[in-house]
Scaffold this motif. Structure first.
Motif, mmCIF file in Angstrom:
data_model
loop_
_atom_site.group_PDB
_atom_site.id
_atom_site.type_symbol
_atom_site.label_atom_id
_atom_site.label_comp_id
_atom_site.label_asym_id
_atom_site.label_seq_id
_atom_site.Cartn_x
_atom_site.Cartn_y
_atom_site.Cartn_z
ATOM 1 N N SER A 198 39.096 -15.844 55.873
ATOM 2 C CA SER A 198 39.717 -16.383 54.656
ATOM 3 C C SER A 198 38.767 -17.317 53.946
ATOM 4 O O SER A 198 38.057 -18.091 54.596
ATOM 5 C CB SER A 198 40.959 -17.199 55.016
ATOM 6 N N ILE A 199 38.777 -17.275 52.625
ATOM 7 C CA ILE A 199 37.976 -18.243 51.869
ATOM 8 C C ILE A 199 38.835 -18.946 50.823
ATOM 9 O O ILE A 199 39.799 -18.389 50.319
ATOM 10 C CB ILE A 199 36.761 -17.595 51.165
ATOM 11 N N ALA A 200 38.434 -20.171 50.530
ATOM 12 C CA ALA A 200 39.053 -20.918 49.441
ATOM 13 C C ALA A 200 38.234 -20.666 48.185
ATOM 14 O O ALA A 200 37.020 -20.880 48.184
ATOM 15 C CB ALA A 200 39.067 -22.404 49.776
ATOM 16 N N GLY A 201 38.892 -20.180 47.143
ATOM 17 C CA GLY A 201 38.243 -19.997 45.845
ATOM 18 C C GLY A 201 37.011 -19.125 45.929
ATOM 19 O O GLY A 201 37.072 -17.963 46.317
ATOM 20 N N THR A 202 35.850 -19.715 45.573
ATOM 21 C CA THR A 202 34.597 -18.971 45.592
ATOM 22 C C THR A 202 33.825 -19.205 46.891
ATOM 23 O O THR A 202 32.667 -18.847 46.983
ATOM 24 C CB THR A 202 33.712 -19.394 44.403
ATOM 25 N N GLY A 203 34.474 -19.829 47.881
ATOM 26 C CA GLY A 203 33.819 -20.031 49.177
ATOM 27 C C GLY A 203 33.618 -21.488 49.544
ATOM 28 O O GLY A 203 32.792 -21.815 50.390
ATOM 29 N N SER A 204 34.410 -22.392 48.936
ATOM 30 C CA SER A 204 34.260 -23.822 49.237
ATOM 31 C C SER A 204 34.714 -24.143 50.658
ATOM 32 O O SER A 204 34.247 -25.114 51.249
ATOM 33 C CB SER A 204 35.060 -24.655 48.239
ATOM 34 N N THR A 205 35.626 -23.343 51.193
ATOM 35 C CA THR A 205 35.997 -23.443 52.605
ATOM 36 C C THR A 205 36.135 -22.022 53.129
ATOM 37 O O THR A 205 36.611 -21.137 52.411
ATOM 38 C CB THR A 205 37.331 -24.185 52.796
ATOM 39 N N SER A 206 35.682 -21.797 54.354
ATOM 40 C CA SER A 206 35.922 -20.508 55.011
ATOM 41 C C SER A 206 36.522 -20.757 56.377
ATOM 42 O O SER A 206 36.175 -21.739 57.038
ATOM 43 C CB SER A 206 34.618 -19.722 55.198
ATOM 44 N N LEU A 207 37.425 -19.849 56.759
ATOM 45 C CA LEU A 207 37.953 -19.875 58.117
ATOM 46 C C LEU A 207 37.771 -18.501 58.735
ATOM 47 O O LEU A 207 37.941 -17.479 58.058
ATOM 48 C CB LEU A 207 39.443 -20.229 58.139
ATOM 49 N N VAL A 208 37.397 -18.491 60.012
ATOM 50 C CA VAL A 208 37.296 -17.243 60.757
ATOM 51 C C VAL A 208 38.034 -17.432 62.072
ATOM 52 O O VAL A 208 37.805 -18.412 62.787
ATOM 53 C CB VAL A 208 35.823 -16.846 61.011
ATOM 54 N N HIS A 209 38.963 -16.519 62.352
ATOM 55 C CA HIS A 209 39.702 -16.546 63.613
ATOM 56 C C HIS A 209 39.457 -15.244 64.358
ATOM 57 O O HIS A 209 39.321 -14.186 63.723
ATOM 58 C CB HIS A 209 41.212 -16.705 63.369
ATOM 59 N N ILE A 210 39.427 -15.320 65.671
ATOM 60 C CA ILE A 210 39.339 -14.108 66.476
ATOM 61 C C ILE A 210 40.569 -14.052 67.376
ATOM 62 O O ILE A 210 40.923 -15.043 68.028
ATOM 63 C CB ILE A 210 38.029 -14.071 67.283
#
Ligand SMILES: [Zn+2]
Lengths: 133, 388
Positions: free
Chosen positions: B372-384
């Motif tokens: 998941s990203i916020a907007g244009t990539g100001s925050t990213s989350l990666v879950h496995i």
């Protein structure tokens, strides 16, 4: 959306491209920052104003066809990322230019223009746009 | 030793233009489905994280945590119910808070309720609200929209790596193919390259088929500790790891306009914590709010070198390939209720990993990666998720 206080608060920056320069490392920031993201607390109290030349080159560009309300009378319009000669990259419109002239690396200079109108009888806000040299 | 964390229940509404459904109705429907799916009772829920991005402006409603708790009938349980907001990454951010709440040992059973009701507004008025995902004063102020920012990335990427537009459009086409098998999806129609390439221009070179739609929808999860799950003889899908990273808010301030450093770092964290390799992933759910972000995600998550995502796509990304991408239909075709999209990726993961994905079931699915990203990539989350 826009309130009067936010219009005059950013006026120097938007009208004259006034940036902040870090007195510790010499980097120039636009939009202006109160803290240098490289020097952190070493920059506190050492950020000084510097007016930019408004010259630079195109990093990337797009023609916007689907526009927000305040821009509906301007569409289609060009939005670009401009790398200014002093270092900062900024987002702005390119106007009064032959579309075939707009390309990667093309030199541009800033002009002072009307940016947006918030509805009928709403406030009109001004600032910089860019023109191909 | 901290607790292992499991998704023990998942539910979602249909995504789409649901004119007759309200914000609260959608949230409650997804929540009830998740609780029923978990086989728990509302008294078991110790905390609720509401996820939403734009209700404050679109629907003139804040305090989404209380709204969901109230209309789910649990207000008198007096549990904490707050909203987690990280623009379009809100859903994944709420899942992460739930994960941490259980890891910390403070809670055993947490609800994540995510909702976005977008069709209360439309057209240019809606664009003003969606553009709040950007830096208002230095991007949106000048007429930039989220699509325009993605277009700046797309045009530079295509130029620097000599990539054709068709290579990028392959992502929406694949999304639509998968969504045609997903009854909850906003769009169930298959898309041909010819139709996609000829769609209405939004922000050159991106047209309407490069852009995820504005969908109404809600998704919810019940997340619990391993000990709660075993004590109550329930089943679940494990959240193996959670990675998160942040970057400059505005695209113009970042190191690169086509590498999302936040995604690179979040993926690295998630992979290291899970102790897995890229080839272990059975499927990915990536944040393709714009087709180009699907391309950059494949690269930034570590599945291709920069500029080479097209090679991965050519070797296959459908549900029968070695690397299925967006089996749900992705943001483009399953739909993009902004603050709920991240949570709905986990709903898909649960279906895939419990072999309940029907027609679009991936064979022997073992591990999934959610991005998941916020907007244009100001925050990213990666879950496995997945494994034992
Ligand atoms: Zn400095």
């Amino acid at each position: 959306m826009g309130k009067l206080s936010s219009v005059w608060r950013e006026a120097d920056h938007r009208y004259r491209l006034v940036a902040h320069k870090c007195g510790n490392c010499g980097r120039v920031y636009f939009p202006p920052r109160d803290i240098c993201p490289v020097c952190h607390r070493d920059s506190i109290g050492k950020m000084t104003e510097q007016e930019l030349a408004g010259t630079g080159s195109i990093v990337s560009y797009t023609v916007v066809h689907d526009a927000p309300m305040a821009f509906s009378r301007q569409k289609p319009y060009i939005i670009a990322l401009i790398e200014l000669d002093e270092g900062p990259v900024i987002t702005g419109q390119i106007v009064d230019s032959d579309p075939s002239e707009v390309d990667f690396g093309k030199r541009v200079h800033s002009v002072f223009r009307r940016i947006r109108e918030d509805g009928k009888g709403g406030i009109i806000e001004y600032g910089y746009k860019f023109v191909v040299d | 030793m901290s607790e292992d964390v499991y998704i023990i229940g998942a539910g979602e509404t249909k995504f789409g233009e649901l004119w007759e459904r309200s914000l609260r109705e959608l949230a409650v429907e997804a929540g009830l489905k998740a609780v029923e799916n978990a086989g728990v009772y509302s008294k078991d829920i110790q905390v609720l994280y509401g996820s939403n991005s734009l209700a404050g402006t679109i629907n003139a409603q804040n305090d989404i945590g209380s709204l969901i708790a109230d209309f789910s009938g649990i207000a008198s349980n007096h549990i904490p119910a707050i909203r987690i907001e990280a623009s379009s990454a809100s859903g994944a951010a709420a899942v992460r808070e739930a994960y941490l709440a259980i890891k910390s040992g403070e809670y055993d059973c947490v609800m994540v309720g995510a909702v976005e009701k977008m069709t209360d507004l439309y057209g240019p008025e809606m664009l003003d609200h969606v553009s709040t995902l950007l830096d208002r004063e230095w991007e949106a102020f000048f007429g930039a929209t989220p699509a325009a920012m993605a277009a700046l990335t797309a045009r530079k990427y295509m130029h620097d790596f000599n990539v054709e537009k068709e290579n990028i459009m392959a992502i929406p086409i694949s999304d639509h193919r998968n969504a045609s098998m997903n009854p909850d999806a906003h769009f169930r129609n298959k898309l041909t390259m010819e139709t996609a390439m000829g769609a209405t221009m939004i922000s050159e070179p991106l047209n309407m088929m490069d852009c995820a739609p504005m969908s109404d929808g809600a998704a919810a999860l019940v997340i619990a500790s391993g000990s709660f799950m075993k004590r109550n003889r329930l089943n679940g899908v494990r959240i193996l790891s959670s990675g998160i990273s942040q970057d400059f808010l505005a695209l113009h301030s970042r190191n690169s306009i086509y590498t999302m450093d936040s995604t690179v770092l979040a993926a690295r964290q998630a992979m290291e914590k899970a102790g897995l390799k890229h080839k272990d992933m059975s499927f990915l759910e990536i944040h393709d709010s714009y087709s180009i972000y699907g391309i950059t995600a494949i690269e930034d998550l570590g599945f291709a070198k920069k500029g080479k995502a097209a090679e991965v796509i050519q070797s296959g990304i459908d549900i029968n390939s070695a690397l299925p991408i967006n089996p749900s239909g992705g943001l483009k075709a399953k739909g993009y209720p902004i603050g709920a999209a991240g949570v709905s990726q986990f709903v898909e993961a649960v279906l895939q990993l419990t072999e309940k994905a029907g027609q679009r079931q991936i064979k022997d699915a073992r591990y999934g990666m959610m991005h998941s990203i916020a907007g244009t990539g100001s925050t990213s989350l990666v879950h496995i998720v997945g494994g034992e």
